[in-house]
Every structure is written in structure tokens, then in C-alpha cells.
Write a protein that holds these residues in place. Sequence first.
Motif: not given
Length: 142
Positions: A30-45
Motif C-alpha cells: 500500500f505504501v508503494l501503491r500510494n507513492s505516486s505523489q511522493i516518488l518519481t517513476r524511476d524511484e518506484q521502479e
Amino acid sequence: MREFADHILARAQETKHPVTNLSLQKIMYFVLRNSSQILTRDEQEEIYSEPFLVWRYGPVVESEYNRFNIFGSSEIVGEYQANQRYEKLNPLIDKFLDVAPFRMVSASHTHHFWKNNQEAIVYGRSDISYPLDEVLRDGTTN
């Protein structure tokens, strides 16, 4: 995913929240799922170095599940290292540390990817991997 799990555990210990293997898996998801406003796509990847799998109780990172399986349904204990790269996720981590694990399980069961693949679950597990886009699908808890 190991550093991400360690950061969540370090944060949980710092804020005095007990975490079980089940709750760790759901908090990671859920943290990763809701991280789009906080992390860049590169950081998520970068975080998503190993995929979640479709399991009976929702998404699970198998290596982290196996790493903490020794604790069963008890609190995970030990020393875990916070990671400065993930500190900006702490408000989200704190939010999900306060959510009951089976509430997160139930919420994850409403997500299309899990529902569409639940038939593949045998003895509680499947080898169906969540693509990152499915984890991030719409950035909500539904």
C-alpha cells in the motif's frame, strides 16, 4: 525490496508499532501503491526490485515473506536499518502502520489484478507477478 522492508521495520520500531510478516507485506504494497505523489517513476521502479505475487492474503514479496516466516504471526523483532532514500515515505508508512492487517488484506482483494488472478492461487500461493503498473494502478487503497 529488502531495503524497503528494512526501512518500514525500522520506522515501525521507532514509532513503537508492532509489525508481523502479514502486516509488513501489506504495508509494503500500500505504501508503494500510494507513492505516486511522493516518488518519481524511476524511484518506484528502483524499490520494486522483486514483484509482489498473488497470494491468498493479498500481494506478497516472496523473498521477504520467507525471510520473516520464522516469526509466524508474531511481531518481527531484530535491528533494521532505516534508509534515507525512503524517509519521504514515512508519512505513508505511518498511516499504514495504523491500519489493521486484515483490513489491508480485504482492501487488496478488491483490486482488479488480485481478483482477476485469484483462481491461480493453490495452497495459498501463486507465481503470478504484479506488474508495477498494477501495483500503482490508480494510487488509491481500492
